[in-house]
Design a protein around this motif. Sequence first.
Motif, PDB file in Angstrom:
ATOM      1  N   GLU A  76       0.305 -33.346  -9.308  1.00  0.00           N
ATOM      2  CA  GLU A  76      -0.492 -33.974 -10.340  1.00  0.00           C
ATOM      3  C   GLU A  76      -1.245 -35.268  -9.903  1.00  0.00           C
TER       4      GLU A  76
ATOM      5  N   ILE B  66      -3.481 -38.271 -11.359  1.00  0.00           N
ATOM      6  CA  ILE B  66      -3.981 -38.994 -12.415  1.00  0.00           C
ATOM      7  C   ILE B  66      -5.680 -39.603 -12.017  1.00  0.00           C
TER       8      ILE B  66
ATOM      9  N   ARG C  88      -5.397 -34.983 -13.847  1.00  0.00           N
ATOM     10  CA  ARG C  88      -4.820 -35.461 -15.230  1.00  0.00           C
ATOM     11  C   ARG C  88      -5.891 -36.605 -15.852  1.00  0.00           C
TER      12      ARG C  88
ATOM     13  N   PHE D 143       1.873 -43.768 -15.581  1.00  0.00           N
ATOM     14  CA  PHE D 143       2.102 -43.646 -14.099  1.00  0.00           C
ATOM     15  C   PHE D 143       2.965 -44.685 -13.761  1.00  0.00           C
TER      16      PHE D 143
ATOM     17  N   SER E  44       4.167 -38.971 -13.576  1.00  0.00           N
ATOM     18  CA  SER E  44       2.895 -38.333 -12.806  1.00  0.00           C
ATOM     19  C   SER E  44       3.208 -38.519 -11.281  1.00  0.00           C
TER      20      SER E  44
END
Length: 504
Positions: A350, A352, A380, A391, A397
């Motif tokens: 994933e 961000i 994301r 984060f 994440s």
Amino acid sequence: MLLAGLLLACAACGPQPPQVPPDATPDPQATARFALATGVTRFDPHRATSSYDNTWLFPVYDRLIHMDPAGDAVPGLAESWHYGDGGAYLELVLREGVVFHDGEPFDARAVAANIARAQTITGSSIGAELETIVRTEIVDDHRIRLHLSTPDAALPLILSDRAGMMISPAAFDDPSLDRRGVGAGPFRHVDFKLGNRSVYERNERYWRPEDAGVARLELLLIPDETTRLNAIRSGQIQGATIGTLQIEQARLSGLNVQTGVGLEVLHMQINRARSHFGDRRVRQAMNHAIRREAIVRALGLGYGEPSVQPFPEGYVAHADELGRLYYGYDPDRARALLAEAGLADGFEFELIVPNIPAYLPLFEAVHDQLAAVGIEAVPRVLEGAQISERFYGATESDAALVTWGGRPDPSQTIDLLFTPGALPNPGDHSTPEIIRLAAAARREIDPERRAELLKAATAEITREAMDVVLSLPSSTFASRPSVQGMRVWASGNKPEFRGVTVLR
């Protein structure tokens, strides 16, 4: 497109700014209006939480030590400084005759009070930067010794940042301090509208009068870069930070443009305690998968520095032996490293992505380059404040496509990103050698020996592939021809307005 809804806006052609007569002179009564992309969290520098707050704070708060545009420490409220007893203390000789905007005197007692508050106030964002100071000793009204638990070579440049901003002690408990600063800088803070505009007026008692080149300074928050550029063209503002894709537009519009690489880092920051990122081979594979030069050419029009290191060439901490592109673009090598790590079929993680238009094409480029070697980045999309919370705070994440704002001293970047215990290092991952080199560079007060330790630390960080640096972006400021004295600072998109004037 993996991220739908990206709207590409073209800047409208605006009017050409009027030509400045060759004999024009600065107007000491001028008002200068500049726009920024990022707002301020608060005007209490001890509790402000973003390095980009600095531009809003610089006019009102003078610092003990200043940083010049090249990134070197130069005198500020402290006329000079030196280490004593092998680095057991740092002594500052303070400027005489300085007063805060509320009339309170600036002296050694004010410095001691500021350091104590910064270290102890609830919610301090800079207490950790001052943790090596164990006590202050007031030698006389204009000399103070900062006694240290261990020699701290980073401290002078740390004091050129928010940690060195001096608040009037009489304003410490003022509930309005978050909204209106009280310092000793070249401008007094007179008005602030949350999320919109901050207004400053010249401090007639400032120790270096030429730093306040205009009578009134207004800083405006305009997040959209197209709107900022059009506001300069139309004359609503005199200047603003702009994106590199706007540089040629700005020049064709007759605007002045200053651009240069500083200490900001555009990177895909990985949480090395998540996904497969604890394996150095995986991190190296990701680095070999990225075409940095193509990213800079396509998304920055050639402005910026493709690099795998977190510091630019020519900087004291740049590992010259490795070069900018130690990890060249090599998808075959990337696949081989993944196979060695037991990931011949690839993996997904994933990523961000900030909800900012400029980051969306960057994500597409990074995604496609990683996908070509079997790594799937699942986006994301989050707002800026959510990124910090998710984060860095919750560490929930795997990675984030973000810009590191840079810090005045290289030890700060090394310590915060690559050693345990700091919020900007989610997962707290490091290596014994990086920890050793980072600590040694922080303690070494001899400049030449320290430079070698900093280079060694950066080399180790690079060989260990502790980060996926994409580029060192250019900081860019555009202004109307009537604006004089605007400069690009090594600190990145955090300009100071010292000495900026507006011609009649």
